[in-house]
Design a protein around this motif. Structure first.
Motif, PDB file in Angstrom:
ATOM      1  N   PHE A  35       0.833  -1.206   0.000  1.00  0.00           N
ATOM      2  CA  PHE A  35       0.000   0.000   0.000  1.00  0.00           C
ATOM      3  C   PHE A  35       0.867   1.255   0.000  1.00  0.00           C
ATOM      4  O   PHE A  35       0.609   2.199  -0.766  1.00  0.00           O
ATOM      5  CB  PHE A  35      -0.909   0.007   1.231  1.00  0.00           C
ATOM      6  CG  PHE A  35      -2.323  -0.388   0.934  1.00  0.00           C
ATOM      7  CD1 PHE A  35      -3.129   0.398   0.133  1.00  0.00           C
ATOM      8  CD2 PHE A  35      -2.861  -1.546   1.468  1.00  0.00           C
ATOM      9  CE1 PHE A  35      -4.439   0.038  -0.140  1.00  0.00           C
ATOM     10  CE2 PHE A  35      -4.161  -1.923   1.201  1.00  0.00           C
ATOM     11  CZ  PHE A  35      -4.952  -1.126   0.395  1.00  0.00           C
ATOM     12  N   GLU A  36       1.873   1.289   0.855  1.00  0.00           N
ATOM     13  CA  GLU A  36       2.707   2.483   0.957  1.00  0.00           C
ATOM     14  C   GLU A  36       3.464   2.748  -0.334  1.00  0.00           C
ATOM     15  O   GLU A  36       3.630   3.902  -0.746  1.00  0.00           O
ATOM     16  CB  GLU A  36       3.695   2.331   2.124  1.00  0.00           C
ATOM     17  CG  GLU A  36       3.045   2.325   3.496  1.00  0.00           C
ATOM     18  CD  GLU A  36       2.196   3.554   3.736  1.00  0.00           C
ATOM     19  OE1 GLU A  36       2.623   4.665   3.344  1.00  0.00           O
ATOM     20  OE2 GLU A  36       1.093   3.416   4.298  1.00  0.00           O
ATOM     21  N   ILE A  37       3.919   1.681  -0.993  1.00  0.00           N
ATOM     22  CA  ILE A  37       4.616   1.850  -2.277  1.00  0.00           C
ATOM     23  C   ILE A  37       3.666   2.421  -3.323  1.00  0.00           C
ATOM     24  O   ILE A  37       4.018   3.368  -4.054  1.00  0.00           O
ATOM     25  CB  ILE A  37       5.219   0.515  -2.740  1.00  0.00           C
ATOM     26  CG1 ILE A  37       6.315   0.056  -1.785  1.00  0.00           C
ATOM     27  CG2 ILE A  37       5.757   0.626  -4.154  1.00  0.00           C
ATOM     28  CD1 ILE A  37       6.841  -1.335  -2.055  1.00  0.00           C
ATOM     29  N   ILE A  38       2.458   1.861  -3.380  1.00  0.00           N
ATOM     30  CA  ILE A  38       1.480   2.334  -4.374  1.00  0.00           C
ATOM     31  C   ILE A  38       1.066   3.774  -4.096  1.00  0.00           C
ATOM     32  O   ILE A  38       0.995   4.615  -5.008  1.00  0.00           O
ATOM     33  CB  ILE A  38       0.248   1.407  -4.377  1.00  0.00           C
ATOM     34  CG1 ILE A  38       0.636   0.014  -4.869  1.00  0.00           C
ATOM     35  CG2 ILE A  38      -0.862   1.984  -5.257  1.00  0.00           C
ATOM     36  CD1 ILE A  38      -0.477  -1.010  -4.771  1.00  0.00           C
ATOM     37  N   LEU A  39       0.807   4.094  -2.826  1.00  0.00           N
ATOM     38  CA  LEU A  39       0.402   5.460  -2.467  1.00  0.00           C
ATOM     39  C   LEU A  39       1.511   6.455  -2.759  1.00  0.00           C
ATOM     40  O   LEU A  39       1.265   7.596  -3.175  1.00  0.00           O
ATOM     41  CB  LEU A  39       0.003   5.517  -0.991  1.00  0.00           C
ATOM     42  CG  LEU A  39      -1.259   4.745  -0.607  1.00  0.00           C
ATOM     43  CD1 LEU A  39      -1.462   4.771   0.897  1.00  0.00           C
ATOM     44  CD2 LEU A  39      -2.479   5.326  -1.306  1.00  0.00           C
ATOM     45  N   ASN A  40       2.765   6.029  -2.546  1.00  0.00           N
ATOM     46  CA  ASN A  40       3.881   6.915  -2.835  1.00  0.00           C
ATOM     47  C   ASN A  40       4.022   7.170  -4.333  1.00  0.00           C
ATOM     48  O   ASN A  40       4.314   8.282  -4.771  1.00  0.00           O
ATOM     49  CB  ASN A  40       5.176   6.306  -2.285  1.00  0.00           C
ATOM     50  CG  ASN A  40       6.373   7.244  -2.440  1.00  0.00           C
ATOM     51  OD1 ASN A  40       6.321   8.381  -2.004  1.00  0.00           O
ATOM     52  ND2 ASN A  40       7.422   6.753  -3.060  1.00  0.00           N
ATOM     53  N   ILE A  41       3.783   6.114  -5.143  1.00  0.00           N
ATOM     54  CA  ILE A  41       3.861   6.276  -6.600  1.00  0.00           C
ATOM     55  C   ILE A  41       2.741   7.178  -7.101  1.00  0.00           C
ATOM     56  O   ILE A  41       2.947   8.046  -7.967  1.00  0.00           O
ATOM     57  CB  ILE A  41       3.789   4.897  -7.282  1.00  0.00           C
ATOM     58  CG1 ILE A  41       5.041   4.078  -6.965  1.00  0.00           C
ATOM     59  CG2 ILE A  41       3.640   5.043  -8.796  1.00  0.00           C
ATOM     60  CD1 ILE A  41       5.007   2.657  -7.462  1.00  0.00           C
ATOM     61  N   LEU A  42       1.532   7.005  -6.539  1.00  0.00           N
ATOM     62  CA  LEU A  42       0.381   7.810  -6.948  1.00  0.00           C
ATOM     63  C   LEU A  42       0.345   9.192  -6.309  1.00  0.00           C
ATOM     64  O   LEU A  42      -0.549   9.985  -6.613  1.00  0.00           O
ATOM     65  CB  LEU A  42      -0.906   7.058  -6.621  1.00  0.00           C
ATOM     66  CG  LEU A  42      -1.109   5.700  -7.318  1.00  0.00           C
ATOM     67  CD1 LEU A  42      -2.405   5.051  -6.853  1.00  0.00           C
ATOM     68  CD2 LEU A  42      -1.114   5.877  -8.834  1.00  0.00           C
ATOM     69  N   LYS A  43       1.286   9.458  -5.382  1.00  0.00           N
ATOM     70  CA  LYS A  43       1.349  10.757  -4.698  1.00  0.00           C
ATOM     71  C   LYS A  43       0.083  11.045  -3.904  1.00  0.00           C
ATOM     72  O   LYS A  43      -0.436  12.167  -3.899  1.00  0.00           O
ATOM     73  CB  LYS A  43       1.635  11.897  -5.677  1.00  0.00           C
ATOM     74  CG  LYS A  43       2.842  11.687  -6.569  1.00  0.00           C
ATOM     75  CD  LYS A  43       4.125  11.635  -5.771  1.00  0.00           C
ATOM     76  CE  LYS A  43       5.337  11.467  -6.697  1.00  0.00           C
ATOM     77  NZ  LYS A  43       6.599  11.334  -5.928  1.00  0.00           N
ATOM     78  N   ILE A  44      -0.448  10.039  -3.266  1.00  0.00           N
ATOM     79  CA  ILE A  44      -1.671  10.214  -2.469  1.00  0.00           C
ATOM     80  C   ILE A  44      -1.295  10.347  -1.004  1.00  0.00           C
ATOM     81  O   ILE A  44      -0.604   9.516  -0.462  1.00  0.00           O
ATOM     82  CB  ILE A  44      -2.628   9.009  -2.664  1.00  0.00           C
ATOM     83  CG1 ILE A  44      -3.058   8.933  -4.124  1.00  0.00           C
ATOM     84  CG2 ILE A  44      -3.862   9.156  -1.762  1.00  0.00           C
ATOM     85  CD1 ILE A  44      -3.946   7.762  -4.432  1.00  0.00           C
TER      86      ILE A  44
END
Length: 295
Positions: free
Chosen positions: A286-295
């Motif tokens: 989750f943290e990797i995806i959120l960091n990539i999406l800038k959320i």
């Protein structure tokens, strides 16, 4: 072996003992080499992955059949599991979330007060609880409480051959036993997450009022200005995925339990360990995806 010096009784006893051939593997299997141990562990891991994939596929089919109204389970069981996952879980969620809010506030107060920025403790507690600590800690709580309970319940049914009886009457254990447990936990854990958010923020407010002398109105204003709806949504979505993983881990270990009381304890332990492992891995993803999406 020369037995001439022995008495007749002893000789007859040795003759009787030698009349029965030695059982194979009576002396134990020879020690495995490191390469053989690695191969065996890899094979077991592959089998476990294959079984888990099949289990998840069965759950997906069961949810599809539920949408078509072709699933049989007792609605009373569903309501019981909902109560077990919600009302009876509130005290432990209250204690853990409140203490987590206190801890975050203490950590923030020590660091931020040195720079004269004590008011930003509210930001730290609000963001930390809504996005990370509340969904993660509640998932771990439910793993030890509900996931272990699911494994123990289904494991006991496996030992008592109740699951075999369901299969004999052409009732799917996935539909009848697993589905209501998963639905109950997935429905209730987001509400527990929101409850944990509020309690954690309350704990941070108490520390701010007591040690930093920040007024309640200032703390609430700083909290509401530091978080957005997206932060709350991120935490709720995390909790839903975590709840699904916890329920799957507990039900899988319970259905694959052995036929002894000792096996029930092993299945319960595995449910807790694997549930926590799934939650931590999912949180990292989750943290990797959120960091990539800038959320």
């Amino acid at each position: 072996m020369n037995t001439d010096g022995l008495s007749k009784n002893m000789q007859s006893l040795l003759t009787l003992a030698n009349a029965v051939p030695e059982r194979k593997n009576a002396k134990g299997a020879p020690a495995k080499s490191m390469l053989a141990s690695i191969g065996y562990s890899t094979k077991q891991l592959y089998i476990a992955f294959e079984n888990m994939t099949e289990f998840i596929g069965s759950i997906s089919i069961s949810f599809f059949n539920l949408s078509r109204g072709k699933v049989k389970f007792l609605w009373g069981d569903l309501f019981y599991f909902i109560q077990d996952c919600s009302v009876t879980s509130l005290p432990i969620v209250l204690i853990i979330s409140f203490l987590m809010g206190l801890i975050l506030a203490f950590i923030g107060a020590i660091q931020l007060q040195a720079f004269g920025a004590g008011i930003y403790v509210a930001n730290l507690v609000a963001l930390g609880m809504t996005r990370e600590m509340s969904p993660l800690m509640i998932a771990i709580i439910m793993t030890g409480r509900t996931g272990a309970s699911y494994a123990a319940q289904l494991g006991s049914m496996q030992v008592n051959e109740e699951i075999d009886a369901l299969k004999t009457t052409v009732i799917s254990p996935i539909d009848f036993l697993v589905l209501p447990r998963i639905i109950a936990l997935v429905l209730m854990i987001p509400l527990l997450c929101l409850y944990g958010d509020l309690v954690g923020i309350l704990g941070g407010m108490i520390i701010s009022n007591t040690f930093l002398h920040i007024s309640t109105s200032a703390y609430i204003h700083q909290t509401t200005s530091s978080i957005s709806i997206m932060d709350v949504v991120v935490g709720v979505v995390k909790s839903i995925i975590f709840g699904l993983l916890v329920a799957i881990a507990g039900c899988y270990q319970g259905l694959n339990c052995g036929r002894s009381s000792d096996a029930v304890g092993i299945a319960t332990t595995k449910a807790v360990v694997t549930g926590i492992l799934y939650v931590i891995i999912a949180d990292a993803i989750f943290e990797i995806i959120l960091n990539i999406l800038k959320i």
